[in-house]
Design a protein around this motif. Structure first.
Motif, PDB file in Angstrom:
ATOM      1  N   THR A 204       0.845  -1.200   0.048  1.00 28.72           N
ATOM      2  CA  THR A 204       0.006   0.178   0.078  1.00 28.72           C
ATOM      3  C   THR A 204       0.831   1.206   0.011  1.00 28.72           C
ATOM      4  OG1 THR A 204      -1.826  -1.235   1.234  1.00 28.72           O
ATOM      5  CG2 THR A 204      -1.692   1.211   1.296  1.00 28.72           C
ATOM      6  N   GLY A 205       1.752   1.264   0.777  1.00 32.39           N
ATOM      7  CA  GLY A 205       2.667   2.524   0.859  1.00 32.39           C
ATOM      8  C   GLY A 205       3.513   2.681  -0.333  1.00 32.39           C
ATOM      9  N   GLU A 206       3.938   1.615  -1.024  1.00 33.58           N
ATOM     10  CA  GLU A 206       4.418   1.904  -2.095  1.00 33.58           C
ATOM     11  C   GLU A 206       3.592   2.585  -3.326  1.00 33.58           C
ATOM     12  OE1 GLU A 206       7.791  -1.639  -2.251  1.00 33.58           O
ATOM     13  OE2 GLU A 206       5.592  -2.034  -2.883  1.00 33.58           O
ATOM     14  N   VAL A 207       2.171   2.248  -3.470  1.00 30.09           N
ATOM     15  CA  VAL A 207       1.296   2.758  -4.435  1.00 30.09           C
ATOM     16  C   VAL A 207       1.122   4.166  -4.075  1.00 30.09           C
ATOM     17  CG1 VAL A 207      -0.964   2.565  -5.030  1.00 30.09           C
ATOM     18  CG2 VAL A 207       0.395   0.356  -4.874  1.00 30.09           C
ATOM     19  N   LEU A 208       0.737   4.358  -2.614  1.00 26.59           N
ATOM     20  CA  LEU A 208       0.822   5.799  -2.257  1.00 26.59           C
ATOM     21  C   LEU A 208       1.691   6.509  -2.697  1.00 26.59           C
ATOM     22  CD1 LEU A 208      -1.398   5.073   0.990  1.00 26.59           C
ATOM     23  CD2 LEU A 208      -2.237   6.011  -1.128  1.00 26.59           C
ATOM     24  N   SER A 209       2.858   6.140  -2.377  1.00 26.11           N
ATOM     25  CA  SER A 209       3.861   7.138  -2.772  1.00 26.11           C
ATOM     26  C   SER A 209       4.141   7.496  -4.226  1.00 26.11           C
ATOM     27  CB  SER A 209       5.469   6.479  -2.268  1.00 26.11           C
ATOM     28  OG  SER A 209       6.463   7.069  -2.441  1.00 26.11           O
ATOM     29  N   ALA A 210       3.856   6.342  -5.080  1.00 26.33           N
ATOM     30  CA  ALA A 210       3.791   6.738  -6.517  1.00 26.33           C
ATOM     31  C   ALA A 210       2.867   7.445  -6.900  1.00 26.33           C
ATOM     32  CB  ALA A 210       3.828   5.274  -7.140  1.00 26.33           C
ATOM     33  N   VAL A 211       1.717   7.393  -6.162  1.00 29.34           N
ATOM     34  CA  VAL A 211       0.589   8.245  -6.600  1.00 29.34           C
ATOM     35  C   VAL A 211       0.983   9.902  -6.300  1.00 29.34           C
ATOM     36  CG1 VAL A 211      -1.895   9.120  -5.976  1.00 29.34           C
ATOM     37  CG2 VAL A 211      -1.472   6.512  -6.622  1.00 29.34           C
ATOM     38  N   ARG A 212       1.560   9.740  -5.004  1.00 28.15           N
ATOM     39  CA  ARG A 212       1.882  11.478  -4.603  1.00 28.15           C
ATOM     40  C   ARG A 212       3.033  11.816  -5.613  1.00 28.15           C
ATOM     41  NH1 ARG A 212       2.283   8.428   0.636  1.00 28.15           N
ATOM     42  NH2 ARG A 212       0.620   8.834   1.713  1.00 28.15           N
ATOM     43  N   THR A 213       3.745  10.964  -5.920  1.00 28.43           N
ATOM     44  CA  THR A 213       4.927  11.676  -7.080  1.00 28.43           C
ATOM     45  C   THR A 213       4.175  12.261  -8.344  1.00 28.43           C
ATOM     46  OG1 THR A 213       6.645   9.998  -6.346  1.00 28.43           O
ATOM     47  CG2 THR A 213       6.726  10.684  -8.554  1.00 28.43           C
ATOM     48  N   ILE A 214       3.168  11.430  -8.804  1.00 27.91           N
ATOM     49  CA  ILE A 214       2.454  11.838  -9.818  1.00 27.91           C
ATOM     50  C   ILE A 214       1.736  13.354  -9.686  1.00 27.91           C
ATOM     51  CG2 ILE A 214       0.793  11.351 -11.649  1.00 27.91           C
ATOM     52  CD1 ILE A 214       1.893   8.391 -11.125  1.00 27.91           C
ATOM     53  N   LEU A 215       1.051  13.126  -8.522  1.00 26.40           N
ATOM     54  CA  LEU A 215       0.181  14.368  -8.170  1.00 26.40           C
ATOM     55  C   LEU A 215       1.213  15.413  -8.165  1.00 26.40           C
ATOM     56  CD1 LEU A 215      -2.295  12.673  -5.800  1.00 26.40           C
ATOM     57  CD2 LEU A 215      -2.878  13.841  -7.891  1.00 26.40           C
ATOM     58  N   GLY A 216       2.287  15.275  -7.446  1.00 27.95           N
ATOM     59  CA  GLY A 216       3.422  16.316  -7.202  1.00 27.95           C
ATOM     60  C   GLY A 216       3.835  17.052  -8.336  1.00 27.95           C
ATOM     61  N   THR A 217       3.646  16.460  -9.501  1.00 29.22           N
ATOM     62  CA  THR A 217       4.161  16.954 -10.803  1.00 29.22           C
ATOM     63  C   THR A 217       2.982  18.384 -11.180  1.00 29.22           C
ATOM     64  OG1 THR A 217       2.490  15.685 -12.127  1.00 29.22           O
ATOM     65  CG2 THR A 217       4.697  15.070 -11.833  1.00 29.22           C
ATOM     66  N   GLY A 218       2.000  18.248 -10.479  1.00 25.11           N
ATOM     67  CA  GLY A 218       0.968  19.432 -10.722  1.00 25.11           C
ATOM     68  C   GLY A 218       0.482  19.362 -12.274  1.00 25.11           C
ATOM     69  N   ARG A 219       0.675  18.260 -12.911  1.00 23.79           N
ATOM     70  CA  ARG A 219      -0.083  17.904 -14.155  1.00 23.79           C
ATOM     71  C   ARG A 219      -1.212  17.057 -14.188  1.00 23.79           C
ATOM     72  NH1 ARG A 219       3.220  15.062 -17.980  1.00 23.79           N
ATOM     73  NH2 ARG A 219       4.679  14.309 -16.576  1.00 23.79           N
ATOM     74  N   VAL A 220      -1.606  16.663 -13.032  1.00 23.65           N
ATOM     75  CA  VAL A 220      -2.789  15.857 -13.047  1.00 23.65           C
ATOM     76  C   VAL A 220      -4.238  16.574 -13.173  1.00 23.65           C
ATOM     77  CG1 VAL A 220      -4.350  13.900 -11.882  1.00 23.65           C
ATOM     78  CG2 VAL A 220      -1.794  14.093 -11.714  1.00 23.65           C
ATOM     79  N   VAL A 221      -5.030  16.362 -13.926  1.00 22.59           N
ATOM     80  CA  VAL A 221      -6.158  17.090 -14.433  1.00 22.59           C
ATOM     81  C   VAL A 221      -7.189  16.318 -13.892  1.00 22.59           C
ATOM     82  CG1 VAL A 221      -5.269  18.343 -16.418  1.00 22.59           C
ATOM     83  CG2 VAL A 221      -6.396  16.508 -16.571  1.00 22.59           C
ATOM     84  N   ALA A 222      -7.333  15.069 -13.445  1.00 20.57           N
ATOM     85  CA  ALA A 222      -8.419  14.302 -12.903  1.00 20.57           C
ATOM     86  C   ALA A 222      -7.944  13.261 -12.645  1.00 20.57           C
ATOM     87  CB  ALA A 222      -9.493  14.118 -14.116  1.00 20.57           C
TER      88      ALA A 222
END
Length: 254
Positions: A204-222
């Motif tokens: 779980t922690g690995e998935v959440l960390s990867a999701v945070r990395t992607i969200l941290g780019t500021g490029r997620v629109v949905a």
């Protein structure tokens, strides 16, 4: 953060789909026509697309929670309607690149990533106006449980692949991103009650960390989240293991 809760698996309403929703969350529950499954799904996804487009138009990042991955088609169509051409990052234990012609089970929920690449099982997609997304702009993350036709398609297509633990900004497609997370990407031992449990997955922690990395780019629109599990009052109650998982995931978005 704008949350849309879509309590459906395919075209079946899930009255027991209880999630830890913050104040202001909107439940999408349209009157679906008396028709076959494909027509009913099209009507549901049309409603989702309209609501997602409204949010993206005004600069918000909608989070869509549903009981399957097909709803991501409505999310993608909504983003496109708002004038955004997204690439897709797709977290899933499965490939979701079947066609109805290659699927041994005939399960409709095994096709959405292939639909985004251009496969069209109308009438499920005809009313959405969904535009093809080039294969090289699709990134399948994990995909550890593949049927032979999926393995063959991925071997010959330009769809990109990554392990969860390899996700970093440089591995992502360019441009705005639609991020989809089927929670069965998490190892089945840590996400109980899944419809299609798959062992050998990331923690779980690995998935959440990867999701945070992607969200941290500021490029997620949905963000689209597939809660692909059986209803369980104990697991989904406040403080339950799945409730805690969703709460932590939503905290990453806000």
């Amino acid at each position: 953060m704008t949350i849309l809760c879509v309590p459906y698996h395919l075209d079946d309403h899930l009255p027991a789909f209880r999630l830890p929703l913050p104040a202001g969350a909107v439940t999408v529950h349209p009157d679906l026509p008396e028709a076959d499954r494909w027509v009913r799904m099209a009507a549901l996804h049309e409603e989702v697309a309209d609501r997602v487009a409204d949010q993206v138009w005004v600069g918000r990042v909608p989070t869509v929670l549903s009981g399957d991955c097909m709803v991501a088609l409505g999310t993608a169509a909504g983003v496109q309607r708002a004038g955004v051409d997204p690439a897709v990052v797709w977290f899933d234990a499965h490939g979701d690149v079947q066609t109805m012609e290659t699927s041994a089970s005939g399960y409709e929920g095994g096709i959405p990533l292939r639909v985004l690449a251009g496969y069209r099982p109308d009438p499920a997609t005809d009313r959405l106006g969904l535009r093809d997304i080039a294969e090289e702009r699709l990134l399948l993350v994990d995909g550890r449980d593949l049927d032979p036709p999926e393995e063959e398609y991925l071997r010959t297509s330009a769809v990109r692949r990554s392990k969860v633990t390899d996700i970093e900004p440089g591995t992502l497609p360019e441009g705005p991103l639609l991020l989809h997370v089927d929670l069965d990407v998490i190892d089945a031992a840590e996400a109980p009650g899944l419809l299609f449990p798959t062992p050998g997955g990331p923690r779980t922690g690995e998935v959440l960390s990867a999701v945070r990395t992607i969200l941290g780019t500021g490029r997620v629109v949905a963000l689209s989240v597939g809660c692909t599990w059986h209803a369980d009052e104990e697991l989904d109650a406040e403080g339950g293991v799945r409730s805690r998982l969703l709460t932590e995931l939503l905290a990453s978005v806000s």
